[in-house]
Motif scaffolding. Structure first.
Motif, PDB file in Angstrom:
ATOM      1  N   ALA A  29      10.177   7.422  -1.560  1.00  0.00           N
ATOM      2  CA  ALA A  29       9.352   7.176  -0.373  1.00  0.00           C
ATOM      3  C   ALA A  29       9.935   6.040   0.464  1.00  0.00           C
ATOM      4  N   ILE A  30      10.479   5.029  -0.198  1.00  0.00           N
ATOM      5  CA  ILE A  30      11.136   3.929   0.517  1.00  0.00           C
ATOM      6  C   ILE A  30      12.356   4.437   1.271  1.00  0.00           C
ATOM      7  N   LEU A  31      13.161   5.291   0.623  1.00  0.00           N
ATOM      8  CA  LEU A  31      14.322   5.872   1.295  1.00  0.00           C
ATOM      9  C   LEU A  31      13.892   6.677   2.514  1.00  0.00           C
ATOM     10  N   LEU A  32      12.820   7.462   2.366  1.00  0.00           N
ATOM     11  CA  LEU A  32      12.312   8.234   3.483  1.00  0.00           C
ATOM     12  C   LEU A  32      11.854   7.318   4.611  1.00  0.00           C
ATOM     13  N   GLY A  33      11.116   6.249   4.238  1.00  0.00           N
ATOM     14  CA  GLY A  33      10.633   5.312   5.248  1.00  0.00           C
ATOM     15  C   GLY A  33      11.772   4.673   6.017  1.00  0.00           C
TER      16      GLY A  33
ATOM     17  N   PHE B 224       0.837  -1.203   0.000  1.00  0.00           N
ATOM     18  CA  PHE B 224       0.000   0.000   0.000  1.00  0.00           C
ATOM     19  C   PHE B 224       0.868   1.247   0.000  1.00  0.00           C
ATOM     20  N   TYR B 225       1.903   1.252   0.826  1.00  0.00           N
ATOM     21  CA  TYR B 225       2.821   2.387   0.913  1.00  0.00           C
ATOM     22  C   TYR B 225       3.482   2.651  -0.430  1.00  0.00           C
ATOM     23  N   TYR B 226       3.975   1.613  -1.053  1.00  0.00           N
ATOM     24  CA  TYR B 226       4.671   1.735  -2.342  1.00  0.00           C
ATOM     25  C   TYR B 226       3.745   2.324  -3.404  1.00  0.00           C
ATOM     26  N   LEU B 227       2.549   1.750  -3.544  1.00  0.00           N
ATOM     27  CA  LEU B 227       1.631   2.206  -4.588  1.00  0.00           C
ATOM     28  C   LEU B 227       1.078   3.589  -4.285  1.00  0.00           C
ATOM     29  N   ALA B 228       0.717   3.835  -3.032  1.00  0.00           N
ATOM     30  CA  ALA B 228       0.151   5.135  -2.665  1.00  0.00           C
ATOM     31  C   ALA B 228       1.164   6.251  -2.893  1.00  0.00           C
ATOM     32  N   CYS B 229       2.401   6.009  -2.524  1.00  0.00           N
ATOM     33  CA  CYS B 229       3.436   7.029  -2.703  1.00  0.00           C
ATOM     34  C   CYS B 229       3.784   7.210  -4.174  1.00  0.00           C
ATOM     35  N   GLY B 230       3.748   6.130  -4.950  1.00  0.00           N
ATOM     36  CA  GLY B 230       3.973   6.246  -6.383  1.00  0.00           C
ATOM     37  C   GLY B 230       2.884   7.060  -7.057  1.00  0.00           C
ATOM     38  N   ILE B 231       1.637   6.806  -6.665  1.00  0.00           N
ATOM     39  CA  ILE B 231       0.513   7.589  -7.199  1.00  0.00           C
ATOM     40  C   ILE B 231       0.618   9.034  -6.737  1.00  0.00           C
ATOM     41  N   GLY B 232       0.950   9.225  -5.464  1.00  0.00           N
ATOM     42  CA  GLY B 232       1.106  10.578  -4.932  1.00  0.00           C
ATOM     43  C   GLY B 232       2.192  11.349  -5.666  1.00  0.00           C
TER      44      GLY B 232
ATOM     45  N   ILE C 149       3.560  11.647   5.193  1.00  0.00           N
ATOM     46  CA  ILE C 149       2.183  11.737   5.697  1.00  0.00           C
ATOM     47  C   ILE C 149       1.685  10.375   6.160  1.00  0.00           C
ATOM     48  N   LEU C 150       1.931   9.335   5.369  1.00  0.00           N
ATOM     49  CA  LEU C 150       1.480   7.996   5.737  1.00  0.00           C
ATOM     50  C   LEU C 150       2.141   7.508   7.019  1.00  0.00           C
ATOM     51  N   ILE C 151       3.447   7.681   7.127  1.00  0.00           N
ATOM     52  CA  ILE C 151       4.159   7.200   8.305  1.00  0.00           C
ATOM     53  C   ILE C 151       3.717   7.952   9.554  1.00  0.00           C
ATOM     54  N   MET C 152       3.533   9.266   9.449  1.00  0.00           N
ATOM     55  CA  MET C 152       3.065  10.030  10.604  1.00  0.00           C
ATOM     56  C   MET C 152       1.660   9.621  11.001  1.00  0.00           C
ATOM     57  N   TYR C 153       0.820   9.311  10.015  1.00  0.00           N
ATOM     58  CA  TYR C 153      -0.537   8.831  10.319  1.00  0.00           C
ATOM     59  C   TYR C 153      -0.476   7.494  11.034  1.00  0.00           C
TER      60      TYR C 153
ATOM     61  N   PHE D 291      10.204  16.943  -8.790  1.00  0.00           N
ATOM     62  CA  PHE D 291       9.055  17.137  -7.910  1.00  0.00           C
ATOM     63  C   PHE D 291       8.278  15.835  -7.696  1.00  0.00           C
ATOM     64  N   ALA D 292       8.382  14.909  -8.638  1.00  0.00           N
ATOM     65  CA  ALA D 292       7.788  13.587  -8.416  1.00  0.00           C
ATOM     66  C   ALA D 292       8.526  12.871  -7.290  1.00  0.00           C
ATOM     67  N   HIS D 293       9.853  13.002  -7.254  1.00  0.00           N
ATOM     68  CA  HIS D 293      10.637  12.410  -6.166  1.00  0.00           C
ATOM     69  C   HIS D 293      10.213  13.002  -4.831  1.00  0.00           C
ATOM     70  N   LEU D 294      10.096  14.329  -4.796  1.00  0.00           N
ATOM     71  CA  LEU D 294       9.667  14.991  -3.565  1.00  0.00           C
ATOM     72  C   LEU D 294       8.238  14.604  -3.204  1.00  0.00           C
ATOM     73  N   GLY D 295       7.392  14.438  -4.231  1.00  0.00           N
ATOM     74  CA  GLY D 295       6.014  14.030  -3.978  1.00  0.00           C
ATOM     75  C   GLY D 295       5.932  12.675  -3.307  1.00  0.00           C
ATOM     76  N   GLY D 296       6.767  11.735  -3.751  1.00  0.00           N
ATOM     77  CA  GLY D 296       6.794  10.430  -3.114  1.00  0.00           C
ATOM     78  C   GLY D 296       7.201  10.533  -1.659  1.00  0.00           C
ATOM     79  N   MET D 297       8.180  11.380  -1.369  1.00  0.00           N
ATOM     80  CA  MET D 297       8.631  11.567   0.008  1.00  0.00           C
ATOM     81  C   MET D 297       7.548  12.234   0.860  1.00  0.00           C
ATOM     82  N   ILE D 298       6.852  13.206   0.280  1.00  0.00           N
ATOM     83  CA  ILE D 298       5.787  13.897   1.017  1.00  0.00           C
ATOM     84  C   ILE D 298       4.674  12.931   1.394  1.00  0.00           C
TER      85      ILE D 298
END
Length: 249
Positions: free
Chosen positions: A169-173, A94-102, A232-236, A221-228
């Motif tokens: 997003a994986i690197l951020l996680g 879920f994290y991988y796909l959601a962050c990729g879409i984000g 959000i997901l991890i903090m939630y 900005f796509a890279h930054l979007g994945g991190m953003i």
């Protein structure tokens, strides 16, 4: 990578690696038969004629070359398998796909801002010419002499590919779960803590994104979007699972 090594990789990470490689090979085979899969599977600008919503998912399984594929998949293997072992396969997928879409949504938003900014400086006639003739010009390795029309044409007819948004997003996680884990990053002669590695990457992408150098051909900005979206997901999840030290170190 032999069968034994593949069997030691968690299920979702292993399947992501396999799917990405198969998509890359499938694209090459299709090209040999004169079929351009990228036209349908890359993420096009929302106002472009080739856009469809499914591309927000398919684009992250397409890559622009072997090096692009290799480095993205190396990061998925290196860090993704650790996140999957900590979170479990469902949450990691879920994290991988959601962050990729984000990441794709952020990229589309940034492109839309640039598009409307450029469009406001052109006459309706010029815009019509770009819409009618722009794609054919780029296919012939040509573009408009007028720089404003040329920029608008690139925005309308340049697409986004790659798993990099999800990878960032994986690197951020990894950096948030294991902030003090030392990493050896070439060419640095000393280890660097994961949290500083992630912060450094984010700052580089932010600077590169605002530098807006079209020749680097990277969706910063796509890279930054994945991190953003990852943040959000991890903090939630942290708030939802407060008191569960299992998920977060």
């Amino acid at each position: 990578m032999n069968i034994q090594i593949m069997n030691n990789i968690p299920t979702v990470t292993r399947n992501l690696l396999i799917i990405n490689v198969l998509m890359f090979l499938g694209t090459l085979v299709a090209q040999s038969y004169g079929i351009d899969l990228t036209k349908y599977l890359r993420l096009h600008f929302v106002l472009a004629g080739d856009f469809n919503a499914a591309q927000l998912i398919t684009y992250m399984f397409m890559h622009g070359g072997f090096a692009h594929l290799f480095f993205n998949m190396f990061a998925v293997w290196m860090f993704g398998r650790i996140l999957e072992q900590v979170w479990g396969p469902k949450r990691f997928l879920f994290y991988y796909l959601a962050c990729g879409i984000g990441a794709g949504l952020i990229q589309e938003t940034v492109i839309a801002i640039r598009y409307f900014s450029i469009e406001s400086g052109l006459s309706p006639e010029s815009i019509e010419i770009v819409l009618r003739e722009g794609a054919k010009a780029l296919q012939s390795n040509m573009n408009f002499i007028d720089p404003t029309m040329a920029n608008l044409n690139l925005i309308l007819n340049t697409s986004t590919v790659g798993a990099s948004g999800a990878v960032y997003a994986i690197l951020l996680g990894f950096g948030m779960l294991f902030p003090n884990q030392p990493l050896f990053i070439f060419p640095l002669p000393f280890p660097i803590k994961a949290k500083y590695f992630v912060i450094g990457y984010a700052l580089i992408e932010l600077w590169s994104g605002f530098a807006n150098n079209p020749s680097d051909n990277v969706a910063h900005f796509a890279h930054l979007g994945g991190m953003i979206f990852g943040f959000i997901l991890i903090m939630y999840w942290r708030k939802k699972n407060r008191g569960n030290g299992y998920y977060y170190n």
